[in-house]
Design an enzyme around this catalytic site. Structure first.
Site, PDB file in Angstrom:
ATOM      1  N   ASP A  45       0.827  -1.204   0.000  1.00 38.63           N
ATOM      2  CA  ASP A  45       0.000   0.000   0.000  1.00 38.63           C
ATOM      3  C   ASP A  45       0.862   1.255   0.000  1.00 38.63           C
ATOM      4  OD1 ASP A  45      -2.084  -1.753   0.225  1.00 38.63           O
ATOM      5  OD2 ASP A  45      -2.800  -1.038   2.171  1.00 38.63           O
ATOM      6  N   ASP A  46       0.223   2.364  -0.398  1.00 35.66           N
ATOM      7  CA  ASP A  46       0.698   3.740  -0.187  1.00 35.66           C
ATOM      8  C   ASP A  46       1.693   4.259  -1.220  1.00 35.66           C
ATOM      9  OD1 ASP A  46      -0.837   3.362   2.030  1.00 35.66           O
ATOM     10  OD2 ASP A  46       0.747   3.690   3.504  1.00 35.66           O
ATOM     11  N   HIS A  96      -5.903   2.740  -4.331  1.00 37.19           N
ATOM     12  CA  HIS A  96      -5.846   3.066  -2.898  1.00 37.19           C
ATOM     13  C   HIS A  96      -6.273   4.521  -2.689  1.00 37.19           C
ATOM     14  CE1 HIS A  96      -4.772   1.732   1.057  1.00 37.19           C
ATOM     15  NE2 HIS A  96      -3.775   2.576   1.231  1.00 37.19           N
ATOM     16  N   HIS A 100      -4.351   9.660   0.132  1.00 42.50           N
ATOM     17  CA  HIS A 100      -4.483   8.702   1.236  1.00 42.50           C
ATOM     18  C   HIS A 100      -5.343   9.318   2.334  1.00 42.50           C
ATOM     19  CE1 HIS A 100      -3.400   5.774   4.336  1.00 42.50           C
ATOM     20  NE2 HIS A 100      -2.948   5.013   3.353  1.00 42.50           N
ATOM     21  N   HIS A 189       4.027  -2.006   3.215  1.00 42.48           N
ATOM     22  CA  HIS A 189       3.988  -0.615   2.749  1.00 42.48           C
ATOM     23  C   HIS A 189       5.335  -0.237   2.134  1.00 42.48           C
ATOM     24  CE1 HIS A 189       0.917  -1.118   5.848  1.00 42.48           C
ATOM     25  NE2 HIS A 189       0.232  -0.171   5.217  1.00 42.48           N
TER      26      HIS A 189
END
Length: 468
Positions: A45-46, A96, A100, A189
């Site tokens: 993620d991210d 995603h 964020h 991540h």
């Protein structure tokens, strides 16, 4: 004042807490863990991050490991070369959000805009729309299930605190090693610049992950994208259901047992096939190329205006090559398939084989270049965008109602689980328009694009390619 507080509490419970609870605890409409013999999915993620993501891709490449990246749209927009590398090296890419930010503090309209904007960015870079979505922090609101129904929402079975440097490489490794088993979905991540994370944490993550990949290699594990793990899981579940079912079985062409149709279903199938033959005669439906799976007819488009990504527009009255599956062949596929995923794979492959012939047919019969697009309506539309099609919602009205009824009846006939499959998944089985602009369709004429798609498919799904 008390009334306002109570109203606010009730709203937050309904909008935020309950959707999060049922998705996290009960797995409603989300994928969290799979069933597999040796496959495991690692997700990130991210990102992308210009420092750590390329190093991560290097590490994965050394182990021939495939992963799934849930990327932040704004970062993907800033680093398209990293996204392109992910795609070219066979990794899966999901959404995603564009920034964020938690879905709990955004309106449904804002969430939808964020997802669509990220989808557009990824399509611009890779030429393919993403199929997977993970909300930041895994937090869903009440409306996400409905408005994101065309995406597979993916959460995780293992989270390890890799975004904090204080976790330490050794503790992180031990946590990951404890859950190193087939079917697990790890979340890690590759960027530490989001709220609550440490900027240098990915350095620790890479060191621990390198050890985990070594361990997995020794254990004979395969690191696959989420899509492949989902397909394997559905296959295993379908096989288990068949083993539990007693009696009424017959042997399929591929050597596995399939449910034997009862007399009523055999009658319905026979009547359906007679109608199929009559339809082909009345409406002059012709076969495509040398195969007998795909057919077509030339008609005038009568729906609402469709705008393609290349800027062309399909208007009411334009000529289209309308695609039709041969329902007898579809029935054979359905009765020998392990699950709806396998039906979709077979159908997509048959369409892929037919596309070069469709392009040649357009050039042969359309000297004045009046055919504007390939066009069809199908419930089996997942994966069509990977072939260059674009999908659109059916316009609301009588046509949409009748089409949904007709296609769901057809699905209940061709699917090995019959009408039960349609009733069980009526919220996710949805007919959509699939269309391809003329220029893109003609690019298939040489067959080179078909070979390119086939190679990409094999590189991303080696296990399924071998089974098929």
């Amino acid at each position: 004042m008390d009334r306002i507080v109570w109203w606010l509490f009730s709203f937050l419970t309904l909008y935020d807490f309950i959707p999060g609870l049922i998705s996290r605890v009960f797995g409603f409409r989300v994928f969290r863990r799979g069933q597999a013999g040796q496959e495991i999915a690692i997700t990130f993620d991210d990102g992308p991050n210009p420092e750590y993501t390329p190093r991560l891709l290097d590490l994965l490449k050394r182990h021939n490991a495939k992963a799934t990246f849930f990327v932040v749209g704004a970062k993907a927009e800033k680093h398209p070369e990293i996204i392109k590398r992910m795609y070219d090296e066979g990794h899966s890419i999901g959404i995603h959000n564009y920034v964020h930010r938690s879905n709990w503090i955004m309106s449904p309209r804002t969430v939808k805009r964020q997802v669509q904007r990220t989808s557009d960015i990824l399509y611009e870079i890779t030429g393919r729309r993403p199929m997977f979505y993970r909300p930041p922090w895994g937090i869903l609101n009440l409306f996400d299930f409905a408005q994101l129904r065309h995406y597979q929402i993916v959460l995780w079975s293992g989270m390890f605190g890799d975004w904090k440097v204080k976790t330490g490489e050794e503790k992180l490794y031990r946590r990951m090693r404890k859950q190193l088993a087939p079917g697990e979905v790890y979340v890690l991540h590759d960027c530490g610049t989001t709220f609550g994370a440490d900027e240098r944490a990915p350095e620790m993550m890479l060191a621990a992950l390198s050890r985990i990949l070594d361990d997995g290699d020794r254990m004979g594990l395969r690191y696959v994208g989420v899509g492949e793990l989902i397909e394997i899981t559905e296959t295993i579940k379908a096989d288990e259901k068949e083993r539990r079912a007693a009696g009424g079985k017959q042997e399929g062409r591929n050597g596995r047992s399939v449910p034997k149709p009862g007399p009523m279903k055999r009658l319905v199938v026979w009547l359906w096939m007679q109608w199929e033959k009559l339809f082909h005669v009345i409406f002059r439906v012709k076969p495509i190329g040398d195969g007998d799976f795909m057919h077509y007819r030339i008609v005038r488009y009568s729906g609402k205006e469709l705008r393609f990504d290349n800027g062309s527009v399909l208007k009411r009255g334009d000529k289209v090559l309308e695609m039709h599956f041969d329902n007898e062949k579809m029935y054979e596929v359905g009765m020998n398939a392990k699950s709806s995923v396998h039906i979709a794979i077979r159908v997509i492959r048959e369409v892929q084989r037919a596309l070069p012939d469709m392009a040649k047919e357009i050039k042969r019969i359309d000297k004045d270049e009046s055919i504007k697009a390939l066009y069809g309506v199908s419930m089996i539309n997942r994966g069509a965008e990977g072939l260059g099609f674009e999908t659109f919602d059916l316009p609301k009205g009588l046509f949409s109602i009748m089409t949904q009824w007709y296609l769901k009846l057809l699905m209940s006939i061709i699917h090995p689980e019959g009408g039960g499959r349609v009733r069980k998944h009526r919220d996710t089985i949805e007919p959509r328009i699939i269309a391809m602009a003329r220029e893109r369709a003609l690019s298939w004429e040489s067959g080179e694009k078909s070979a390119e798609i086939s190679e990409a498919y094999r590189s991303k799904r080696p296990g399924l390619a071998a089974k098929e």
